[in-house]
Design a protein around this motif. Sequence first.
Motif, PDB file in Angstrom:
ATOM      1  N   HIS A 113       0.838  -1.203   0.000  1.00  0.00           N
ATOM      2  CA  HIS A 113       0.000   0.000   0.000  1.00  0.00           C
ATOM      3  C   HIS A 113       0.874   1.255   0.000  1.00  0.00           C
ATOM      4  N   HIS A 131      -5.623  -1.045  -4.411  1.00  0.00           N
ATOM      5  CA  HIS A 131      -5.573  -1.277  -2.961  1.00  0.00           C
ATOM      6  C   HIS A 131      -6.518  -2.423  -2.567  1.00  0.00           C
ATOM      7  N   GLN A 132      -7.715  -2.434  -3.120  1.00  0.00           N
ATOM      8  CA  GLN A 132      -8.665  -3.511  -2.836  1.00  0.00           C
ATOM      9  C   GLN A 132      -8.126  -4.857  -3.320  1.00  0.00           C
ATOM     10  N   ASP A 135      -5.470  -6.073  -0.982  1.00  0.00           N
ATOM     11  CA  ASP A 135      -6.076  -6.619   0.246  1.00  0.00           C
ATOM     12  C   ASP A 135      -6.667  -8.001   0.029  1.00  0.00           C
TER      13      ASP A 135
END
Length: 143
Positions: A113, A131-132, A135
């Motif tokens: 990130h 970013h998603q 994750d």
Amino acid sequence: MTERVRAILTTPSHTLLLIKRIRPGVPVYWVTPGGKVETSDVTHEDALRREIKEEIAGEVEHLRLLHVLEDDEDRQHFYLVPISTWSFEDRTGPEFSQEGRGEYLLEEVPLTHEALDAVDLKPEEILPILHQALDKGLLTPAL
């Protein structure tokens, strides 16, 4: 509307391949490899394979659609693409020889990130998607 394809290129060393753009009078920014779908391209995937070959002399097998961004002018298809070999010195894209286009530098950015936030990635709308994906573990190359 112009159809475009973009590659989220993940490497075996857990980095993301991005192109750093340096243009006169414009702040430095980064983009993912890709470009316009040509009439000679049978599919979006064919267009992306062509662009990867032109821009970084890379060969890829697996492409998986991650996200589509659309505005009034463009529809950009972002694909997750694991890659293990490339050669920026052997690129052949027409944009590299056009006068006044500035510099194109290939950079490996760590898949974190913090590293993603440290670059000015364009278009800006793709950053939250990355970013998603990070994750969810989608940016881990599965070669």
